[in-house]
Design an enzyme around this catalytic site. Structure first.
Site, mmCIF file in Angstrom:
data_model
loop_
_atom_site.group_PDB
_atom_site.id
_atom_site.type_symbol
_atom_site.label_atom_id
_atom_site.label_comp_id
_atom_site.label_asym_id
_atom_site.label_seq_id
_atom_site.Cartn_x
_atom_site.Cartn_y
_atom_site.Cartn_z
ATOM 1 N N GLU A 118 0.884 -1.184 0.000
ATOM 2 C CA GLU A 118 0.000 0.000 0.000
ATOM 3 C C GLU A 118 0.906 1.213 0.000
ATOM 4 O O GLU A 118 1.591 1.487 0.984
ATOM 5 C CB GLU A 118 -0.908 -0.025 1.228
ATOM 6 C CG GLU A 118 -2.285 0.526 0.902
ATOM 7 C CD GLU A 118 -2.607 1.832 1.559
ATOM 8 O OE1 GLU A 118 -2.016 2.861 1.174
ATOM 9 O OE2 GLU A 118 -3.443 1.830 2.462
ATOM 10 N N CYS A 177 -2.388 8.551 3.476
ATOM 11 C CA CYS A 177 -2.147 8.150 2.085
ATOM 12 C C CYS A 177 -3.332 8.513 1.199
ATOM 13 O O CYS A 177 -3.165 8.737 0.007
ATOM 14 C CB CYS A 177 -1.818 6.665 2.003
ATOM 15 S SG CYS A 177 -3.001 5.635 2.864
#
Ligand code: NDP
Length: 522
Positions: free
Chosen positions: A251, A285
């Site tokens: 990720e 993020c």
């Protein structure tokens, strides 16, 4: 809690005093709150040995006993709520609300979610096949834990992002070694205590504190690696995993676009833009990192965002409701934010709000910053800034917005605002991102039933959903031939012309009739 008292608790959980250790700083005050050991490759190998030794016992617990541990851990987290919040705040400098909503709220839900769903997602699957050769046989897919999982986590969410992936990995029956960021290791150590007290056998969950080298050493020991962090380091992790032929799930970074179409609810869009770009001081993020607004509502949107952003309080948090924007956790991140803002201003952007570093006491902050007159020649529109910045660009129409939104090597999250939800859904389907929201942002992450992962350079694989736990397992296909089977299968030795002809005719009948075929379109 007093710093000395906190320090003593960290030491009890594995932190240490040694001169060669890594100091942990509170980014909101500049105080050193603890230090942790910098584990070398030999120490990581020893953790791996322990983890492997106890894993079969943990797997043999079965779902029922394992989920009991997770439910106790959920209760432990709520009982120790304040300690965990204090620890998260002390190593990240984030606000009280960022610690409660996006960390405690996530992990508490995740313990229950994986306890409920691990048995369902990993249940044996009975399969029916169209293949004649296996007719009459029992076909099963079962999910077997891979063994020892390595989780390497970043500093922005020590509980949600670093520890969060350990929950499904453990629920599946694996042992786990977590390598938290060197900047934020204390929450992971505290969660090790929580799991111990919840009945997890010693050695099933271990924390390998250290720097990047410790992370690299971990990849050499485990059966699968789950990594969250930058795309740059993600590539190194993927290369190391490929050399060992172990699976990895990544990720990585993002540059999430938000598009505001002319028929949007401007008030809702402005509120969402300010919250999801400034929440956690922009260090998420899936933060909103850039906004494209259709010309007719541009002035209205920018006016509303300006007003809302000016009202934000930034600084060291002192309990609930004290500030909206906390510290910049990772020291080099401040340089990146400054460099992106400077680059934009040098190229003609205007700063309507903020634009400066703020040193408050010993803390490290950046003012909530609104930029306009931006374009894609500027880093602030193309590279991950990971700070409390919001660049807003005027666009002529929806197609220009879509082209610019997709003009990025990243593809983590995206959002679009419009009162016409059918049009919004259509637009969302054309956005190149692993997740897309219509009239909201980031909330997809909270629905653990939904897969969450990046397209393009934002990652490989997903967390959450069935895939978020199956990735910590290997599927094993089992085919069982019943006791009363033929003595010999028809296609096996010895070969006979008549049988071969019959089988060939059969294949032609089955596959050669052109069933379901239309004429090719001219
Ligand atoms: P990194 O990607 O460098 O670090 C993430 C984790 O990987 C840390 O635990 C780090 O250890 C570890 N690590 C570093 N090098 C290696 C290696 N060779 N092998 C294995 N593990 C390694 O992120 P940073 O913390 O340096 O942040 C850099 C940028 O990443 C940020 O500016 C931001 O843009 C982005 N980022 C993205 C996140 C996301 O959620 N997608 C989260 C955090 C950052 P250590 O920290 O001890 O060096």
């Amino acid at each position: 809690m007093a710093t000395t008292e906190q320090h003593a608790l960290h030491i009890q959980n594995g932190a240490s005093h040694g001169a060669a250790d890594i100091p942990v700083e509170n980014p909101a005050t500049g105080q050193i709150v603890a230090s942790v050991p910098d584990l070398d490759a030999a120490a990581v190998a020893e953790l791996a040995r322990k983890g492997r030794e106890v894993q079969p016992r943990w797997e043999a617990f079965g779902f029922e006993a394992r989920t009991q541990v997770l439910r106790r851990a959920q209760k432990w987290l709520m009982d120790n709520n304040q300690r965990v919040i204090d620890t998260i705040m002390s190593e990240t400098g984030k606000t009280y609300e960022d610690a409660v909503f996006a960390e405690i709220g996530y992990a508490a839900n995740a313990f229950g979610f994986w306890a409920d769903n691990a048995p369902k997602y990993l249940a044996d699957e009975k399969v029916r096949s169209s293949q004649l050769l296996v007719k009459g046989k029992k076909l099963i897919v079962r999910y077997r834990p891979l063994g020892l999982i390595g989780v390497i986590g970043p500093w922005n969410y020590p509980l949600t992002n670093s520890f969060g992936d350990c929950i499904p990995a453990l629920a599946a029956g694996n042992s786990v070694i977590l390598k938290p960021s060197e900047v934020t290791p204390l929450t992971s150590l505290l969660m090790a205590e929580g799991l111990r007290e919840s009945g997890l056998p010693e050695g099933v969950f271990q924390v390998a504190t250290g720097r990047g080298e410790t992370g690299a050493a971990l990849i050499e020991q485990v059966d699968m690696i789950m990594f969250t962090g930058s795309t740059r380091t993600g590539r190194k992790v993927a290369e190391a995993a490929a050399r060992r032929l172990i699976p990895c799930s990544l990720e990585l970074g993002g540059k999430d676009p938000m598009v505001v179409l002319a028929d949007a609810d401007v008030e809702r869009a402005a509120n969402t833009a300010v919250y999801y770009s400034m929440q956690n001081a922009g260090q998420t993020c899936i933060s909103i990192e850039r906004v494209y607004v259709e010309a007719p509502i541009y002035d209205d949107f920018v006016g509303k965002v300006t007003e809302k952003m000016k009202a934000l309080r930034v600084g060291a948090p002192h309990g609930p409701g004290s500030v909206e924007v906390g510290a910049i956790t990772f020291p080099p991140q401040l340089e990146t934010i400054e460099a992106h803002v400077k680059d934009a201003v040098d190229k003609g952007a205007r700063t309507l709000v903020g634009g400066h570093v703020k040193r408050d006491g010993g803390g490290r902050f950046y003012e909530p910053t609104l930029l306009v007159d931006v374009d894609h020649t500027m880093k602030i529109m193309t590279e991950e800034t990971f700070g409390p910045t919001l660049p807003v660009m005027k666009v002529a129409d929806a197609e220009e917005a879509l082209r610019l939104a997709n003009d990025s090597p990243y593809g983590l999250g995206a959002s679009v605002f419009t009162r016409n939800t059918a049009r919004g859904e259509d637009f969302a389907r054309r956005m190149q991102s692993g997740a897309a929201n219509v009239n909201d942002a980031m909330v997809n992450y909270t629905a653990l039933e939904l897969p969450m992962g990046g397209s393009k350079e934002s990652g490989i694989g997903q967390r959450h959903g069935a895939g978020g736990i199956r990735k910590f397992c290997e599927p094993q296909s089992i085919v069982i031939t019943p006791r009363l089977a033929l003595k010999r299968e028809v296609h096996t030795f010895p070969y006979k012309p008549r049988t071969t002809k019959l089988l060939s005719r059969f294949f032609k009948f089955m596959y050669g009739r052109g069933k379901g075929i239309d004429e090719p379109k001219s």
